[in-house]
Design a protein around this motif. Structure first.
Motif: not given
Length: 177
Positions: A20, A112-114, A118, A155-157
């Protein structure tokens, strides 16, 4: 609930599943703030690293001394009145409780990520002991922080510098000048 004033933040625990971006973001945040940084992976025993490298997840007995060692680091920072940032997957509420309970100056930041993003990151990562094959076990035990934990969820985008800036802003922390 609003974030507490910056003076009450003494240690930040950056959590999330493997891949992440915890270490990268935490390093950038520490550099931005001028705070001490430690990667929770450095507290794993050689036996636990070998276990994970072999594709086997840690069990609760494996995690207990690891979490205790991280908590000791946190306590040392707080007692010395020196801020710090530590990376720890802290996937279950009970793990976060071991690090936060009774320590009002500790804040959780959840990256938090998709899952697909990941997985792509893990496929390109080299030299880390945590194989991509253990991602399923990480998501299986993940208990995202609840509202009562007052965690900062990011978010991690975006890129790691922007994520670090977002965390600092949400916690009301000023950059070191």
């Amino acid at each position: 609930m609003p974030s507490p004033p910056a003076r009450t933040v003494g240690v930040i625990v950056v959590m999330g599943v493997s891949g992440s971006g915890k270490s990268t973001v935490a390093e950038r945040l520490a550099a931005r703030l001028g705070w001490a940084f430690v990667d929770g992976d450095s507290f794993h025993s050689a036996a636990h690293v070998a276990k994970m490298r072999g594709g086997h997840p840690l069990d609760e007995d494996d995690r207990a001394p690891w979490l205790a060692a991280i908590a000791t680091w946190i306590d040392a920072r707080l007692q010395a009145h020196e801020p710090g940032i530590v990376v720890c997957s802290a996937l279950r509420r009970s793990y976060r409780d071991a690090l936060v309970r009774g320590r009002d100056a500790v804040r959780i930041v959840y990256l938090d990520g998709d899952r697909a993003l990941i997985e792509r990151r893990l496929a390109h990562r080299r030299g880390h002991f945590m194989p991509a094959s253990l991602l399923d076990t990480q998501f299986a035990i993940l208990e995202p922080p609840g509202p009562e934990e007052n965690a900062v969820v990011v978010g991690i985008e975006a890129g790691s510098d922007l994520i670090a800036a977002t965390i600092a802003a949400r916690l009301g922390l000023e950059e070191e000048t």
